[in-house]
Write a protein that holds these residues in place. Sequence first.
Motif, PDB file in Angstrom:
ATOM      1  N   THR A  24       0.982  -1.170  -0.109  1.00  0.00           N
ATOM      2  CA  THR A  24       0.099  -0.147   0.020  1.00  0.00           C
ATOM      3  C   THR A  24       0.787   1.365  -0.001  1.00  0.00           C
ATOM      4  OG1 THR A  24      -1.644  -1.169   1.389  1.00  0.00           O
ATOM      5  CG2 THR A  24      -1.842   1.115   1.319  1.00  0.00           C
ATOM      6  N   SER A  25       1.101   1.632  -1.158  1.00  0.00           N
ATOM      7  CA  SER A  25       1.848   2.984  -1.185  1.00  0.00           C
ATOM      8  C   SER A  25       1.416   3.786  -2.547  1.00  0.00           C
ATOM      9  CB  SER A  25       3.371   2.590  -1.538  1.00  0.00           C
ATOM     10  OG  SER A  25       4.225   3.649  -1.719  1.00  0.00           O
ATOM     11  N   PRO A  26       1.336   5.220  -2.158  1.00  0.00           N
ATOM     12  CA  PRO A  26       1.109   6.017  -3.693  1.00  0.00           C
ATOM     13  C   PRO A  26       2.321   5.994  -4.755  1.00  0.00           C
ATOM     14  CG  PRO A  26       1.718   7.434  -1.799  1.00  0.00           C
ATOM     15  CD  PRO A  26       1.878   5.977  -1.137  1.00  0.00           C
ATOM     16  N   ARG A  27       3.421   5.210  -4.627  1.00  0.00           N
ATOM     17  CA  ARG A  27       4.380   4.984  -5.293  1.00  0.00           C
ATOM     18  C   ARG A  27       4.539   3.534  -5.745  1.00  0.00           C
ATOM     19  NH1 ARG A  27       9.311   7.132  -2.143  1.00  0.00           N
ATOM     20  NH2 ARG A  27       8.469   5.600  -0.547  1.00  0.00           N
ATOM     21  N   SER A  28       5.027   3.514  -6.959  1.00  0.00           N
ATOM     22  CA  SER A  28       5.143   2.122  -7.453  1.00  0.00           C
ATOM     23  C   SER A  28       6.527   1.553  -6.615  1.00  0.00           C
ATOM     24  CB  SER A  28       5.426   2.079  -9.039  1.00  0.00           C
ATOM     25  OG  SER A  28       5.699   0.556  -9.234  1.00  0.00           O
ATOM     26  N   ILE A  29       6.262   0.869  -5.855  1.00  0.00           N
ATOM     27  CA  ILE A  29       7.471   0.802  -4.686  1.00  0.00           C
ATOM     28  C   ILE A  29       8.381  -0.194  -5.147  1.00  0.00           C
ATOM     29  CG2 ILE A  29       5.994  -1.097  -3.273  1.00  0.00           C
ATOM     30  CD1 ILE A  29       8.475   1.975  -1.936  1.00  0.00           C
ATOM     31  N   PHE A  30       7.973  -1.311  -5.807  1.00  0.00           N
ATOM     32  CA  PHE A  30       8.784  -2.286  -6.457  1.00  0.00           C
ATOM     33  C   PHE A  30       9.587  -1.948  -7.752  1.00  0.00           C
ATOM     34  CE2 PHE A  30       7.873  -5.350  -3.208  1.00  0.00           C
ATOM     35  CZ  PHE A  30       6.444  -5.539  -3.136  1.00  0.00           C
ATOM     36  N   SER A  31       9.367  -0.560  -8.268  1.00  0.00           N
ATOM     37  CA  SER A  31      10.142   0.010  -9.149  1.00  0.00           C
ATOM     38  C   SER A  31      11.311   0.598  -8.906  1.00  0.00           C
ATOM     39  CB  SER A  31       9.112   0.627 -10.236  1.00  0.00           C
ATOM     40  OG  SER A  31       8.568   1.835  -9.556  1.00  0.00           O
ATOM     41  N   ILE A  32      11.030   1.032  -7.517  1.00  0.00           N
ATOM     42  CA  ILE A  32      12.077   2.011  -6.868  1.00  0.00           C
ATOM     43  C   ILE A  32      12.955   1.388  -5.700  1.00  0.00           C
ATOM     44  CG2 ILE A  32      11.086   3.972  -7.636  1.00  0.00           C
ATOM     45  CD1 ILE A  32       9.881   4.310  -4.711  1.00  0.00           C
ATOM     46  N   ALA A  33      12.405   0.305  -5.401  1.00  0.00           N
ATOM     47  CA  ALA A  33      13.381  -0.566  -4.328  1.00  0.00           C
ATOM     48  C   ALA A  33      13.261  -2.022  -4.507  1.00  0.00           C
ATOM     49  CB  ALA A  33      12.543  -0.284  -2.957  1.00  0.00           C
ATOM     50  N   ALA A  34      14.194  -2.812  -3.798  1.00  0.00           N
ATOM     51  CA  ALA A  34      14.092  -4.066  -3.928  1.00  0.00           C
ATOM     52  C   ALA A  34      13.202  -4.710  -3.158  1.00  0.00           C
ATOM     53  CB  ALA A  34      15.681  -4.627  -3.535  1.00  0.00           C
ATOM     54  N   GLY A  35      12.953  -6.154  -3.323  1.00  0.00           N
ATOM     55  CA  GLY A  35      12.006  -6.600  -2.658  1.00  0.00           C
ATOM     56  C   GLY A  35      12.446  -8.261  -2.322  1.00  0.00           C
ATOM     57  N   ALA A  36      12.025  -8.633  -1.315  1.00  0.00           N
ATOM     58  CA  ALA A  36      12.381 -10.111  -0.643  1.00  0.00           C
ATOM     59  C   ALA A  36      11.410 -10.733   0.164  1.00  0.00           C
ATOM     60  CB  ALA A  36      13.651 -10.033   0.106  1.00  0.00           C
ATOM     61  N   TRP A  37      11.621 -11.897   0.037  1.00  0.00           N
ATOM     62  CA  TRP A  37      10.815 -13.005   0.855  1.00  0.00           C
ATOM     63  C   TRP A  37      11.483 -13.623   1.671  1.00  0.00           C
ATOM     64  CZ3 TRP A  37       5.425 -13.398   0.678  1.00  0.00           C
ATOM     65  CH2 TRP A  37       4.948 -13.092  -0.332  1.00  0.00           C
ATOM     66  N   TYR A  38      10.776 -13.680   2.985  1.00  0.00           N
ATOM     67  CA  TYR A  38      11.552 -14.225   4.347  1.00  0.00           C
ATOM     68  C   TYR A  38      10.605 -15.445   4.765  1.00  0.00           C
ATOM     69  CZ  TYR A  38      14.060  -9.653   4.206  1.00  0.00           C
ATOM     70  OH  TYR A  38      14.905  -8.741   3.760  1.00  0.00           O
ATOM     71  N   ARG A  39      11.416 -16.253   5.588  1.00  0.00           N
ATOM     72  CA  ARG A  39      10.340 -17.527   6.176  1.00  0.00           C
ATOM     73  C   ARG A  39      10.810 -17.580   7.596  1.00  0.00           C
ATOM     74  NH1 ARG A  39      11.390 -22.725   2.558  1.00  0.00           N
ATOM     75  NH2 ARG A  39      13.272 -23.134   3.365  1.00  0.00           N
ATOM     76  N   GLN A  40      10.032 -17.764   8.616  1.00  0.00           N
ATOM     77  CA  GLN A  40      10.507 -18.282   9.881  1.00  0.00           C
ATOM     78  C   GLN A  40       9.753 -19.446  10.504  1.00  0.00           C
ATOM     79  OE1 GLN A  40       9.701 -14.783  12.645  1.00  0.00           O
ATOM     80  NE2 GLN A  40      11.556 -15.548  14.018  1.00  0.00           N
ATOM     81  N   ILE A  41      10.300 -20.281  10.903  1.00  0.00           N
ATOM     82  CA  ILE A  41      10.146 -21.457  11.849  1.00  0.00           C
ATOM     83  C   ILE A  41       9.958 -21.070  13.109  1.00  0.00           C
ATOM     84  CG2 ILE A  41      10.648 -23.856  12.110  1.00  0.00           C
ATOM     85  CD1 ILE A  41      12.117 -23.765   9.299  1.00  0.00           C
ATOM     86  N   PRO A  42       9.001 -21.439  13.987  1.00  0.00           N
ATOM     87  CA  PRO A  42       8.804 -21.265  15.245  1.00  0.00           C
ATOM     88  C   PRO A  42      10.082 -21.697  15.972  1.00  0.00           C
ATOM     89  CG  PRO A  42       6.886 -21.851  14.650  1.00  0.00           C
ATOM     90  CD  PRO A  42       7.743 -21.951  13.359  1.00  0.00           C
TER      91      PRO A  42
END
Length: 122
Positions: A24-42
């Motif tokens: 949720t951003s007024p800017r095209s955030i993924f065109s100006i910043a890198a993105g990543a997926w993470y995961r966490q096991i308890p």
Amino acid sequence: VQLVESGGGLVQPGGSLRLSCAATSPRSIFSIAAGAWYRQIPGKQRELIASISRLGSTNYVDSVKGRFTISKENIKNTMYLQMNLLKPEDTAVYYCNVGTAEALKTMDFDSWGQGTQVTVSS
């Protein structure tokens, strides 16, 4: 930027899921910043598993390489994680985030989304 992960669920070993990360951003955030997926096991530390640069270059941790694919649709402000050939050890809560390449590695973020649970079990 508020990020909302979705698409998790219960799947059998060998199955597939596609996770979404809506920003949720007024800017095209993924065109100006890198993105990543993470995961966490308890009980374990959160782990960076896949990243995508603003220009679309991708990187994966060895444990998911060849099975997971990170992608994005800048116009929809959404990032995806296609997960194939799922294994029980992929069971975790999956999170996404955006930022600089350094921030993605150090997980230096102001906030995280609620994550989405992925459970791989027969």
